[in-house]
Design a protein around this motif. Structure first.
Motif, PDB file in Angstrom:
ATOM      1  N   ILE A 190      76.278 -16.100 -16.066  1.00  0.00           N
ATOM      2  CA  ILE A 190      76.796 -14.728 -16.053  1.00  0.00           C
ATOM      3  C   ILE A 190      76.818 -14.154 -17.469  1.00  0.00           C
ATOM      4  O   ILE A 190      76.396 -13.010 -17.700  1.00  0.00           O
ATOM      5  CB  ILE A 190      78.212 -14.698 -15.436  1.00  0.00           C
ATOM      6  CG1 ILE A 190      78.144 -15.039 -13.948  1.00  0.00           C
ATOM      7  CG2 ILE A 190      78.870 -13.329 -15.633  1.00  0.00           C
ATOM      8  CD1 ILE A 190      79.505 -15.231 -13.299  1.00  0.00           C
ATOM      9  N   GLY A 191      77.291 -14.949 -18.415  1.00  0.00           N
ATOM     10  CA  GLY A 191      77.407 -14.473 -19.789  1.00  0.00           C
ATOM     11  C   GLY A 191      76.072 -14.246 -20.467  1.00  0.00           C
ATOM     12  O   GLY A 191      75.861 -13.209 -21.113  1.00  0.00           O
ATOM     13  N   VAL A 192      75.153 -15.191 -20.319  1.00  0.00           N
ATOM     14  CA  VAL A 192      73.854 -15.086 -20.998  1.00  0.00           C
ATOM     15  C   VAL A 192      73.010 -13.968 -20.400  1.00  0.00           C
ATOM     16  O   VAL A 192      72.359 -13.213 -21.134  1.00  0.00           O
ATOM     17  CB  VAL A 192      73.101 -16.433 -20.944  1.00  0.00           C
ATOM     18  CG1 VAL A 192      71.670 -16.274 -21.460  1.00  0.00           C
ATOM     19  CG2 VAL A 192      73.836 -17.486 -21.771  1.00  0.00           C
ATOM     20  N   PHE A 247      82.257 -22.981 -22.685  1.00  0.00           N
ATOM     21  CA  PHE A 247      82.492 -24.429 -22.682  1.00  0.00           C
ATOM     22  C   PHE A 247      83.957 -24.725 -22.982  1.00  0.00           C
ATOM     23  O   PHE A 247      84.583 -25.562 -22.318  1.00  0.00           O
ATOM     24  CB  PHE A 247      81.609 -25.133 -23.713  1.00  0.00           C
ATOM     25  CG  PHE A 247      81.922 -26.602 -23.846  1.00  0.00           C
ATOM     26  CD1 PHE A 247      81.306 -27.528 -23.023  1.00  0.00           C
ATOM     27  CD2 PHE A 247      82.865 -27.050 -24.767  1.00  0.00           C
ATOM     28  CE1 PHE A 247      81.617 -28.882 -23.114  1.00  0.00           C
ATOM     29  CE2 PHE A 247      83.182 -28.403 -24.866  1.00  0.00           C
ATOM     30  CZ  PHE A 247      82.553 -29.314 -24.041  1.00  0.00           C
ATOM     31  N   HIS A 248      84.484 -24.041 -23.980  1.00  0.00           N
ATOM     32  CA  HIS A 248      85.877 -24.261 -24.379  1.00  0.00           C
ATOM     33  C   HIS A 248      86.818 -23.979 -23.211  1.00  0.00           C
ATOM     34  O   HIS A 248      87.779 -24.731 -22.984  1.00  0.00           O
ATOM     35  CB  HIS A 248      86.213 -23.356 -25.564  1.00  0.00           C
ATOM     36  CG  HIS A 248      87.535 -23.659 -26.191  1.00  0.00           C
ATOM     37  ND1 HIS A 248      87.741 -24.737 -27.024  1.00  0.00           N
ATOM     38  CD2 HIS A 248      88.738 -23.033 -26.097  1.00  0.00           C
ATOM     39  CE1 HIS A 248      88.996 -24.758 -27.420  1.00  0.00           C
ATOM     40  NE2 HIS A 248      89.632 -23.739 -26.872  1.00  0.00           N
ATOM     41  N   PHE A 249      86.533 -22.929 -22.476  1.00  0.00           N
ATOM     42  CA  PHE A 249      87.366 -22.592 -21.319  1.00  0.00           C
ATOM     43  C   PHE A 249      87.181 -23.595 -20.185  1.00  0.00           C
ATOM     44  O   PHE A 249      88.162 -24.095 -19.619  1.00  0.00           O
ATOM     45  CB  PHE A 249      87.035 -21.183 -20.828  1.00  0.00           C
ATOM     46  CG  PHE A 249      87.647 -20.842 -19.499  1.00  0.00           C
ATOM     47  CD1 PHE A 249      89.025 -20.763 -19.350  1.00  0.00           C
ATOM     48  CD2 PHE A 249      86.847 -20.614 -18.387  1.00  0.00           C
ATOM     49  CE1 PHE A 249      89.597 -20.459 -18.117  1.00  0.00           C
ATOM     50  CE2 PHE A 249      87.407 -20.312 -17.159  1.00  0.00           C
ATOM     51  CZ  PHE A 249      88.784 -20.233 -17.020  1.00  0.00           C
ATOM     52  N   SER A 250      85.934 -23.904 -19.855  1.00  0.00           N
ATOM     53  CA  SER A 250      85.645 -24.796 -18.724  1.00  0.00           C
ATOM     54  C   SER A 250      86.206 -26.193 -18.956  1.00  0.00           C
ATOM     55  O   SER A 250      86.861 -26.767 -18.078  1.00  0.00           O
ATOM     56  CB  SER A 250      84.131 -24.871 -18.489  1.00  0.00           C
ATOM     57  OG  SER A 250      83.589 -23.592 -18.262  1.00  0.00           O
ATOM     58  N   SER A 297      84.294 -28.831 -13.568  1.00  0.00           N
ATOM     59  CA  SER A 297      84.298 -28.040 -14.803  1.00  0.00           C
ATOM     60  C   SER A 297      82.875 -27.778 -15.289  1.00  0.00           C
ATOM     61  O   SER A 297      82.596 -26.722 -15.868  1.00  0.00           O
ATOM     62  CB  SER A 297      85.120 -28.735 -15.894  1.00  0.00           C
ATOM     63  OG  SER A 297      84.556 -29.980 -16.245  1.00  0.00           O
ATOM     64  N   LEU A 298      81.966 -28.728 -15.041  1.00  0.00           N
ATOM     65  CA  LEU A 298      80.561 -28.520 -15.397  1.00  0.00           C
ATOM     66  C   LEU A 298      79.961 -27.383 -14.577  1.00  0.00           C
ATOM     67  O   LEU A 298      79.233 -26.533 -15.112  1.00  0.00           O
ATOM     68  CB  LEU A 298      79.760 -29.805 -15.172  1.00  0.00           C
ATOM     69  CG  LEU A 298      78.236 -29.685 -15.369  1.00  0.00           C
ATOM     70  CD1 LEU A 298      77.911 -29.281 -16.803  1.00  0.00           C
ATOM     71  CD2 LEU A 298      77.542 -30.993 -14.999  1.00  0.00           C
ATOM     72  N   ILE A 299      80.274 -27.353 -13.290  1.00  0.00           N
ATOM     73  CA  ILE A 299      79.773 -26.278 -12.422  1.00  0.00           C
ATOM     74  C   ILE A 299      80.318 -24.927 -12.881  1.00  0.00           C
ATOM     75  O   ILE A 299      79.584 -23.929 -12.948  1.00  0.00           O
ATOM     76  CB  ILE A 299      80.159 -26.554 -10.951  1.00  0.00           C
ATOM     77  CG1 ILE A 299      79.407 -27.786 -10.439  1.00  0.00           C
ATOM     78  CG2 ILE A 299      79.861 -25.339 -10.073  1.00  0.00           C
ATOM     79  CD1 ILE A 299      79.888 -28.282  -9.089  1.00  0.00           C
ATOM     80  N   ILE A 300      81.606 -24.892 -13.211  1.00  0.00           N
ATOM     81  CA  ILE A 300      82.216 -23.655 -13.722  1.00  0.00           C
ATOM     82  C   ILE A 300      81.503 -23.215 -14.995  1.00  0.00           C
ATOM     83  O   ILE A 300      81.187 -22.030 -15.171  1.00  0.00           O
ATOM     84  CB  ILE A 300      83.720 -23.865 -13.990  1.00  0.00           C
ATOM     85  CG1 ILE A 300      84.463 -24.102 -12.677  1.00  0.00           C
ATOM     86  CG2 ILE A 300      84.319 -22.655 -14.726  1.00  0.00           C
ATOM     87  CD1 ILE A 300      85.912 -24.522 -12.859  1.00  0.00           C
ATOM     88  N   PHE A 301      81.238 -24.176 -15.872  1.00  0.00           N
ATOM     89  CA  PHE A 301      80.548 -23.881 -17.132  1.00  0.00           C
ATOM     90  C   PHE A 301      79.161 -23.286 -16.873  1.00  0.00           C
ATOM     91  O   PHE A 301      78.781 -22.277 -17.499  1.00  0.00           O
ATOM     92  CB  PHE A 301      80.426 -25.156 -17.965  1.00  0.00           C
ATOM     93  CG  PHE A 301      79.488 -25.043 -19.131  1.00  0.00           C
ATOM     94  CD1 PHE A 301      79.835 -24.297 -20.246  1.00  0.00           C
ATOM     95  CD2 PHE A 301      78.257 -25.681 -19.108  1.00  0.00           C
ATOM     96  CE1 PHE A 301      78.962 -24.181 -21.329  1.00  0.00           C
ATOM     97  CE2 PHE A 301      77.383 -25.573 -20.181  1.00  0.00           C
ATOM     98  CZ  PHE A 301      77.735 -24.823 -21.293  1.00  0.00           C
ATOM     99  N   LEU A 302      78.411 -23.873 -15.968  1.00  0.00           N
ATOM    100  CA  LEU A 302      77.051 -23.406 -15.695  1.00  0.00           C
ATOM    101  C   LEU A 302      77.050 -22.011 -15.074  1.00  0.00           C
ATOM    102  O   LEU A 302      76.243 -21.149 -15.454  1.00  0.00           O
ATOM    103  CB  LEU A 302      76.330 -24.400 -14.781  1.00  0.00           C
ATOM    104  CG  LEU A 302      76.017 -25.773 -15.398  1.00  0.00           C
ATOM    105  CD1 LEU A 302      75.426 -26.709 -14.351  1.00  0.00           C
ATOM    106  CD2 LEU A 302      75.073 -25.631 -16.590  1.00  0.00           C
TER     107      LEU A 302
END
Length: 204
Positions: A195-197, A156-159, A185-190
């Motif tokens: 990928i991370g989770v 979130f911080h990055f996006s 930025s929301l799409i990037i976050f999702l």
């Protein structure tokens, strides 16, 4: 006047480092970790390739650790000194600013925890950075929850930080462009959160 000018450049540097190289490193790191979804061998191969890069420690120090240290410490300074700007930005954007500060603090602490559990284990104790290293850590369900929360906070911080970077550097000047990129930025976050989770769950 001089103090104000210095603050301007310090904030610009803080903003830039959050994208390059820190943001770029985050994406690479997430992609490597995501190899765990393909199995231990796939992750170990990807991690092994990174470990084999020449002058890795020097590159990490210059391109990752020093920028993160500056970005984190200056970000904490901003978090405790900056104020919301209701007159200039919407209530939503002020909430995003508050979350940016909160997730920045979470990210800064988490990075050091993660470093201790991985890179510093190799540096001080000679442990191999491998699938098994993360698998052992994430056998504890509490650590799984901590990692999921913290990785989402980092992403979130990055996006949201991309939006801030583009505004700070004058790329998003109109209200319309700012609204559009909020969705980007929301799409990037999702995408990055997925990928991370999934990588965390693969290690667990």
């Amino acid at each position: 006047m001089a103090k104000s000018k210095n603050e301007f450049y310090l904030r610009r540097l803080h903003s830039l480092l959050g994208i390059i190289p820190i943001g770029a490193f985050l994406i690479v790191h997430l992609m490597i970790n995501h190899q765990a979804t393909q199995g231990a061998e796939a992750f170990n191969k990807a991690a092994g390739f990174m470990e084999s890069l020449p002058f890795l420690l020097v590159a990490e120090l210059i391109l990752i650790y020093i920028p993160i240290l500056y970005h984190g410490l200056y970000g904490i300074h901003i978090a405790f000194t900056a104020k919301e700007n209701i007159g200039h930005y919407s209530l939503f954007r002020n909430w995003m600013f508050a979350l940016q500060r909160l997730t920045g603090i979470i990210a800064f602490v988490f990075i050091f925890v993660h470093l201790w559990q991985t890179r510093l284990q190799k540096l001080f104790f000679g442990k191999e950075i491998s699938y098994d290293m993360m698998h052992q850590t994430l056998q504890n369900p509490i650590w799984v929850i901590v990692y999921i929360i913290c990785v989402i906070a980092v992403i979130f911080h990055f996006s949201n930080g991309i939006w801030s970077f583009l505004v700070t550097w004058g790329f998003l000047q109109s209200k319309k462009s700012q609204r559009i990129f909020t969705w980007v930025s929301l799409i990037i976050f999702l995408i990055l959160s997925y990928i991370g989770v999934t990588a965390i769950l693969a290690f667990a």
